[in-house]
Enzyme design. Structure first.
Site, short mmCIF file in Angstrom:
data_model
loop_
_atom_site.label_atom_id
_atom_site.label_comp_id
_atom_site.label_asym_id
_atom_site.label_seq_id
_atom_site.Cartn_x
_atom_site.Cartn_y
_atom_site.Cartn_z
N LYS A 225 -2.20 9.13 7.61
CA LYS A 225 -3.35 9.12 6.71
C LYS A 225 -4.45 8.16 7.18
O LYS A 225 -4.24 7.32 8.06
CB LYS A 225 -2.87 8.72 5.31
N TYR B 188 -3.86 19.16 -1.43
CA TYR B 188 -3.16 18.47 -2.53
C TYR B 188 -3.36 19.17 -3.87
O TYR B 188 -3.23 18.54 -4.91
CB TYR B 188 -3.63 17.01 -2.62
N PHE C 245 -4.69 10.54 -10.39
CA PHE C 245 -5.15 9.96 -9.13
C PHE C 245 -5.71 11.00 -8.15
O PHE C 245 -6.00 10.67 -7.00
CB PHE C 245 -4.01 9.18 -8.46
N ARG D 84 11.44 12.09 5.59
CA ARG D 84 11.22 11.35 4.34
C ARG D 84 11.92 9.98 4.40
O ARG D 84 11.41 8.99 3.90
CB ARG D 84 11.71 12.15 3.13
N THR E 38 7.34 6.28 -1.80
CA THR E 38 5.91 6.49 -2.01
C THR E 38 5.17 5.16 -2.20
O THR E 38 4.11 4.94 -1.62
CB THR E 38 5.68 7.37 -3.27
N ARG F 65 6.30 3.12 5.63
CA ARG F 65 5.50 2.61 4.51
C ARG F 65 5.74 1.12 4.29
O ARG F 65 4.81 0.39 3.94
CB ARG F 65 5.76 3.45 3.26
N ASN G 143 -0.86 4.94 1.48
CA ASN G 143 0.52 4.71 1.92
C ASN G 143 0.84 5.34 3.27
O ASN G 143 1.99 5.68 3.55
CB ASN G 143 1.50 5.15 0.83
N HIS H 202 2.08 11.20 4.99
CA HIS H 202 2.53 12.30 4.13
C HIS H 202 3.68 13.00 4.82
O HIS H 202 3.68 13.15 6.04
CB HIS H 202 1.40 13.32 3.90
N GLU I 124 2.87 24.06 4.19
CA GLU I 124 1.98 23.00 4.70
C GLU I 124 1.72 23.15 6.19
O GLU I 124 0.61 22.88 6.66
CB GLU I 124 2.59 21.63 4.38
P1 ADP Z 1 4.84 11.41 -1.61
O1 ADP Z 1 3.63 11.32 -0.68
O2 ADP Z 1 5.79 10.28 -1.37
O3 ADP Z 1 5.50 12.77 -1.57
P2 ADP Z 1 3.67 12.24 -4.16
O4 ADP Z 1 3.81 13.65 -3.68
O5 ADP Z 1 4.21 11.89 -5.51
O6 ADP Z 1 4.29 11.20 -3.11
O7 ADP Z 1 2.12 11.85 -4.21
C1 ADP Z 1 1.24 12.31 -3.19
C2 ADP Z 1 0.34 11.18 -2.78
O8 ADP Z 1 -0.52 10.83 -3.87
C3 ADP Z 1 1.04 9.85 -2.43
O9 ADP Z 1 1.57 9.82 -1.13
C4 ADP Z 1 -0.08 8.87 -2.62
O10 ADP Z 1 -0.99 8.86 -1.52
C5 ADP Z 1 -0.80 9.43 -3.85
N1 ADP Z 1 -0.28 8.83 -5.09
C6 ADP Z 1 0.91 9.05 -5.67
N2 ADP Z 1 1.06 8.32 -6.80
C7 ADP Z 1 -0.10 7.61 -6.94
C8 ADP Z 1 -0.60 6.68 -7.89
N3 ADP Z 1 0.15 6.30 -8.95
N4 ADP Z 1 -1.84 6.16 -7.71
C9 ADP Z 1 -2.58 6.53 -6.64
N5 ADP Z 1 -2.19 7.42 -5.70
C10 ADP Z 1 -0.97 7.95 -5.84
MG MG Z 2 4.72 14.62 -2.06
#
Ligand code: ADP
Ligand code: MG
Length: 140
Positions: A11, A51, A59, A87, A93, A104, A114, A117, A128
């Site tokens: 990212k 997304y 968010f 993962r 996350t 991370r 973070n 992805h 994807e």
């Molecule tokens: P992951 O990337 O671990 O699969 P998610 O699919 O839940 O996590 O969320 C997608 C992305 O959205 C996260 O990687 C992060 O960049 C962002 N995100 C998730 N939760 C939050 C939050 N509470 N506040 C801001 N950004 C968030």
């Molecule tokens: Mg995800």
């Protein structure tokens, strides 16, 4: 276990910090093989489409603004059990919850910024991967 392919995105926070190679090394050290790769600067619209599943989350606007702030590096990674393995190497996350040694834990700044992805299922991995790559761009 079967050989799988999963989608990885490094990212904007990570490309800004010039740690693309350091992150790829963690993937390779874990046994994940890069079989397709490109660097691109997503528009906010493209990030929004990628997304779309999070469109109703609070968010979403912050996330798509962030993902279009700077270039990203997008990879297809291949290995036995690649979706779960990737993962694991990424970590939780929220970097505050990420296990030591994960991407991370080492590189991410916050739950939003973070660093990486990764697809969360084999089914989503296929969707994807097709979002970013044509079949003949995957050369593993
Ligand atoms: P992951 O990337 O671990 O699969 P998610 O699919 O839940 O996590 O969320 C997608 C992305 O959205 C996260 O990687 C992060 O960049 C962002 N995100 C998730 N939760 C939050 C939050 N509470 N506040 C801001 N950004 C968030
Ligand atoms: Mg995800």
């Amino acid at each position: 276990m079967a050989v799988e392919r999963t989608l990885s995105i490094i990212k904007p926070d990570a490309t800004e910090k010039n740690v693309t190679g350091a992150i790829i090394k963690k993937f390779e050290d874990a046994g994940l093989r890069v079989v397709a790769q490109k660097r691109l600067h997503m528009s906010k619209d493209m990030a929004g489409k990628f997304y779309e599943v999070h469109a109703e989350r609070p968010f979403y606007d912050e996330l798509t603004t962030f993902m279009s702030r700077s270039p990203v590096s997008v990879q297809v990674l291949e290995a036995e059990n690649a979706v779960a393995l990737h993962r694991d190497v990424m970590g939780a996350t929220n970097p505050a919850d990420a296990a030591a040694g994960t991407v991370r834990a080492e590189f991410a700044d916050s739950v939003g910024e973070n660093s990486v992805h990764g697809s969360d299922s084999l089914e989503n991995a296929a969707i994807e991967i097709a979002f970013f790559f044509k079949d003949d761009e995957i050369v593993g």
